[in-house]
Scaffold this active site. Structure first.
Site, PDB file in Angstrom:
ATOM      1  N   CYS A   1       0.836  -1.198   0.000  1.00  0.00           N
ATOM      2  CA  CYS A   1       0.000   0.000   0.000  1.00  0.00           C
ATOM      3  C   CYS A   1       0.879   1.260   0.000  1.00  0.00           C
ATOM      4  CB  CYS A   1      -0.990  -0.037   1.151  1.00  0.00           C
ATOM      5  SG  CYS A   1      -2.317   1.193   0.994  1.00  0.00           S
TER       6      CYS A   1
ATOM      7  N   HIS B   1      -3.747  -4.992  -0.208  1.00  0.00           N
ATOM      8  CA  HIS B   1      -3.365  -5.492   1.111  1.00  0.00           C
ATOM      9  C   HIS B   1      -3.411  -7.025   1.113  1.00  0.00           C
ATOM     10  CE1 HIS B   1      -3.387  -1.693   3.441  1.00  0.00           C
ATOM     11  NE2 HIS B   1      -4.226  -1.307   2.500  1.00  0.00           N
TER      12      HIS B   1
ATOM     13  N   GLU C   1      -2.538  -8.983   3.425  1.00  0.00           N
ATOM     14  CA  GLU C   1      -2.963  -9.463   4.752  1.00  0.00           C
ATOM     15  C   GLU C   1      -4.477  -9.430   4.910  1.00  0.00           C
ATOM     16  OE1 GLU C   1      -2.730  -5.005   5.321  1.00  0.00           O
ATOM     17  OE2 GLU C   1      -1.708  -6.538   4.117  1.00  0.00           O
TER      18      GLU C   1
END
Length: 214
Positions: A84, A193, A195
């Site tokens: 990001c 992202h 995650e």
């Protein structure tokens, strides 16, 4: 082989979720460290550089934590994953805040989405937030086991526009086709992202942990 995977902490970014996701896919004897210590970062085997928020705030936080040199050195010397804002600040200049100087590792600018309409006629909201397809530009080790046009989770109002298009490892459409991943030797950086991107995101992190760039 035991390795240390460091998540850079400069006070911005969802570090807990990034670290937990890396721990989830790491081998049992790997160490996952969250730190702002430049010496520990440079002594690590792999480095993850997350971030979120405004470009100017991120650059100020990196400077406040005395991390400029450590980030640049790590990004040029060991497996390095930017996430990001950790992708955006690697470029030279952002249009955000009427212009913000960035780290300058990669030639190019960070641009604001122009808005517009989707193919169905619906207005495209800014920030670009939610799931979107990532089209892999070529066969890279970090795409192993991830299907073409898999969906990843995004939250951003600006996108990277590198001068060297050969660095673009994947693209995504949101009013414009933008670089959602860039790669250069030992560096891989993504706008989305991983995650927060379910199985595809965890697979990318798993690939990063085992990646041995030459």
């Amino acid at each position: 082989m035991t390795q240390r995977i460091t998540v850079i902490d400069y006070g911005m970014g969802n570090l807990r979720s990034v670290a937990k996701a890396v721990e989830h896919v790491a081998a049992g004897n790997d160490e996952v460290l969250v730190t702002d210590d430049p010496e520990l970062i440079l002594a690590s085997d792999r480095v993850v550089f997350p971030g979120q928020g405004a470009a100017r705030d991120c650059m100020a936080a990196i400077s406040d934590h005395h991390l400029n040199r450590a980030v640049l050195d790590a990004a040029q010397s060991k497996p390095f994953l930017g996430i990001c804002m950790g992708q955006q600040v690697l470029l030279e200049f952002s249009e955000e805040n009427n212009g913000t100087e960035l780290m300058g590792l990669i030639e190019g600018r960070v641009r604001r989405f122009p808005g517009g309409t989707a193919p169905d006629g619906e207005a495209l909201k800014i920030p670009h937030m939610g799931w979107n397809q990532v089209h892999q530009g070529y066969d890279h080790p970090l795409w192993a086991g991830i299907g073409q046009d898999s969906r990843f989770y995004f939250v951003h109002s600006y996108y990277v526009d590198p001068e060297q298009q050969a660095l673009v490892a994947a693209t995504t459409d949101y009013g414009v086709r933008f670089a959602s991943a860039i790669a250069d030797r030992n560096l891989f950086a993504v706008q989305f992202h991983p995650e927060k991107s379910a199985d595809a995101g965890l697979q990318l992190l798993r690939n990063f942990i085992s990646w041995n760039p030459t």
